[in-house]
Design a protein around this motif. Sequence first.
Motif, PDB file in Angstrom:
ATOM      1  N   UNK A   1      -4.820  21.098   2.869  1.00  0.00           N
ATOM      2  CA  UNK A   1      -4.237  20.041   2.244  1.00  0.00           C
ATOM      3  C   UNK A   1      -3.738  20.183   0.830  1.00  0.00           C
ATOM      4  N   UNK A   2      -2.571  19.882   0.313  1.00  0.00           N
ATOM      5  CA  UNK A   2      -1.955  20.093  -0.919  1.00  0.00           C
ATOM      6  C   UNK A   2      -1.758  18.768  -1.850  1.00  0.00           C
ATOM      7  N   UNK A   3      -1.803  17.592  -1.331  1.00  0.00           N
ATOM      8  CA  UNK A   3      -1.789  16.671  -2.252  1.00  0.00           C
ATOM      9  C   UNK A   3      -3.047  16.297  -3.024  1.00  0.00           C
ATOM     10  N   UNK A   4      -2.966  15.794  -4.167  1.00  0.00           N
ATOM     11  CA  UNK A   4      -3.843  15.499  -5.297  1.00  0.00           C
ATOM     12  C   UNK A   4      -4.749  14.177  -4.843  1.00  0.00           C
ATOM     13  N   UNK A   5      -6.038  14.407  -3.848  1.00  0.00           N
ATOM     14  CA  UNK A   5      -6.776  13.340  -3.364  1.00  0.00           C
ATOM     15  C   UNK A   5      -7.502  12.672  -4.641  1.00  0.00           C
ATOM     16  N   UNK A   6      -7.983  13.513  -5.581  1.00  0.00           N
ATOM     17  CA  UNK A   6      -8.955  12.929  -6.629  1.00  0.00           C
ATOM     18  C   UNK A   6      -7.848  11.905  -7.494  1.00  0.00           C
ATOM     19  N   UNK A   7      -6.621  12.390  -7.692  1.00  0.00           N
ATOM     20  CA  UNK A   7      -5.820  11.377  -8.554  1.00  0.00           C
ATOM     21  C   UNK A   7      -5.482  10.290  -7.694  1.00  0.00           C
ATOM     22  N   UNK A   8      -5.182  10.407  -6.599  1.00  0.00           N
ATOM     23  CA  UNK A   8      -4.996   9.405  -5.630  1.00  0.00           C
ATOM     24  C   UNK A   8      -5.987   8.220  -5.699  1.00  0.00           C
TER      25      UNK A   8
ATOM     26  N   UNK B   1       0.877  -1.298   0.020  1.00  0.00           N
ATOM     27  CA  UNK B   1       0.106   0.023  -0.285  1.00  0.00           C
ATOM     28  C   UNK B   1       0.681   1.295   0.112  1.00  0.00           C
ATOM     29  N   UNK B   2       1.897   1.269   0.587  1.00  0.00           N
ATOM     30  CA  UNK B   2       2.810   2.338   0.938  1.00  0.00           C
ATOM     31  C   UNK B   2       3.592   2.522  -0.434  1.00  0.00           C
ATOM     32  N   UNK B   3       3.828   1.613  -1.095  1.00  0.00           N
ATOM     33  CA  UNK B   3       4.714   1.969  -2.368  1.00  0.00           C
ATOM     34  C   UNK B   3       3.595   2.423  -3.586  1.00  0.00           C
ATOM     35  N   UNK B   4       2.317   2.082  -3.331  1.00  0.00           N
ATOM     36  CA  UNK B   4       1.350   2.477  -4.294  1.00  0.00           C
ATOM     37  C   UNK B   4       1.252   3.940  -4.112  1.00  0.00           C
ATOM     38  N   UNK B   5       0.964   4.470  -2.737  1.00  0.00           N
ATOM     39  CA  UNK B   5       0.864   5.745  -2.226  1.00  0.00           C
ATOM     40  C   UNK B   5       1.975   6.587  -2.632  1.00  0.00           C
ATOM     41  N   UNK B   6       3.119   6.210  -2.224  1.00  0.00           N
ATOM     42  CA  UNK B   6       4.309   6.918  -2.654  1.00  0.00           C
ATOM     43  C   UNK B   6       4.601   7.114  -4.032  1.00  0.00           C
ATOM     44  N   UNK B   7       4.457   5.920  -4.801  1.00  0.00           N
ATOM     45  CA  UNK B   7       4.546   6.290  -6.211  1.00  0.00           C
ATOM     46  C   UNK B   7       3.555   7.487  -7.011  1.00  0.00           C
ATOM     47  N   UNK B   8       2.510   7.765  -6.093  1.00  0.00           N
ATOM     48  CA  UNK B   8       1.627   8.999  -6.731  1.00  0.00           C
ATOM     49  C   UNK B   8       1.847  10.131  -5.756  1.00  0.00           C
ATOM     50  N   UNK B   9       2.195  10.198  -4.598  1.00  0.00           N
ATOM     51  CA  UNK B   9       2.491  11.357  -3.796  1.00  0.00           C
ATOM     52  C   UNK B   9       3.980  11.795  -3.391  1.00  0.00           C
ATOM     53  N   UNK B  10       4.822  10.815  -3.799  1.00  0.00           N
ATOM     54  CA  UNK B  10       5.964  11.050  -3.626  1.00  0.00           C
ATOM     55  C   UNK B  10       6.367  11.378  -2.173  1.00  0.00           C
ATOM     56  N   UNK B  11       6.144  10.616  -1.153  1.00  0.00           N
ATOM     57  CA  UNK B  11       6.114  10.579   0.165  1.00  0.00           C
ATOM     58  C   UNK B  11       7.380  11.025   0.640  1.00  0.00           C
ATOM     59  N   UNK B  12       7.633  11.933   1.509  1.00  0.00           N
ATOM     60  CA  UNK B  12       8.842  12.281   2.345  1.00  0.00           C
ATOM     61  C   UNK B  12       9.736  10.908   2.804  1.00  0.00           C
ATOM     62  N   UNK B  13      10.991  11.115   2.836  1.00  0.00           N
ATOM     63  CA  UNK B  13      11.816   9.799   3.009  1.00  0.00           C
ATOM     64  C   UNK B  13      11.658   9.546   4.511  1.00  0.00           C
ATOM     65  N   UNK B  14      11.577  10.402   5.438  1.00  0.00           N
ATOM     66  CA  UNK B  14      11.759  10.388   6.762  1.00  0.00           C
ATOM     67  C   UNK B  14      10.856  11.423   7.538  1.00  0.00           C
ATOM     68  N   UNK B  15       9.352  11.338   7.370  1.00  0.00           N
ATOM     69  CA  UNK B  15       8.913  12.418   8.104  1.00  0.00           C
ATOM     70  C   UNK B  15       8.867  12.654   9.501  1.00  0.00           C
ATOM     71  N   UNK B  16       8.584  13.779   9.989  1.00  0.00           N
ATOM     72  CA  UNK B  16       8.692  13.910  11.459  1.00  0.00           C
ATOM     73  C   UNK B  16       7.471  13.632  12.155  1.00  0.00           C
ATOM     74  N   UNK B  17       7.584  12.855  13.171  1.00  0.00           N
ATOM     75  CA  UNK B  17       6.307  12.758  14.208  1.00  0.00           C
ATOM     76  C   UNK B  17       6.020  11.121  14.027  1.00  0.00           C
TER      77      UNK B  17
ATOM     78  N   UNK C   1      -0.831   6.541   6.175  1.00  0.00           N
ATOM     79  CA  UNK C   1      -1.384   5.695   5.668  1.00  0.00           C
ATOM     80  C   UNK C   1      -1.675   4.674   6.742  1.00  0.00           C
ATOM     81  N   UNK C   2      -3.045   4.279   6.796  1.00  0.00           N
ATOM     82  CA  UNK C   2      -3.400   3.341   7.751  1.00  0.00           C
ATOM     83  C   UNK C   2      -3.809   1.953   7.049  1.00  0.00           C
TER      84      UNK C   2
END
Length: 151
Positions: free
Chosen positions: A131-138, A44-60, A85-86
Amino acid sequence: MAKRGRLLKVAVATFLVAVPLTACAPQAESQGENLRTFSSIDEAYAAVDGILSCEPDPAGEPIVPMGDGVPLTSAQKLCFQDVQLDFYPDQSALKESYQLLSDSNQGKIHLVYGKNWMVVDFSGTTSGQPFTWNTERLAKELNGEYTSVGS
């Protein structure tokens, strides 16, 4: 006759309360077969990351939805500081988590979900920033549903 009129008013009032509540549940039931399922958090993370380009090590740390004192998710990963991602063991846990988020009074929460996963954007509740990511595309590319909940 007065008793019958009261029963009719009760029935109408019950219907008016029940109809809006059905809009609170994820619409996965109506499109259940069409929503995507992942076999693991990593897939799931690989699929989301492929679209949103997740940060490598987000804080929190991810916010863990709890039901009856136990986590509803089986795994979680941050994509950005306020976007997570849950991954859920079943659709029942996802629906319970969705309802918890829907009942939130912390601000708008944007979601994209499938059968056993949900991308949750808490940026409106934590920073007040839109929010700034493209929810519709995701949603489209992952065959999921987009909605915003909370108030």
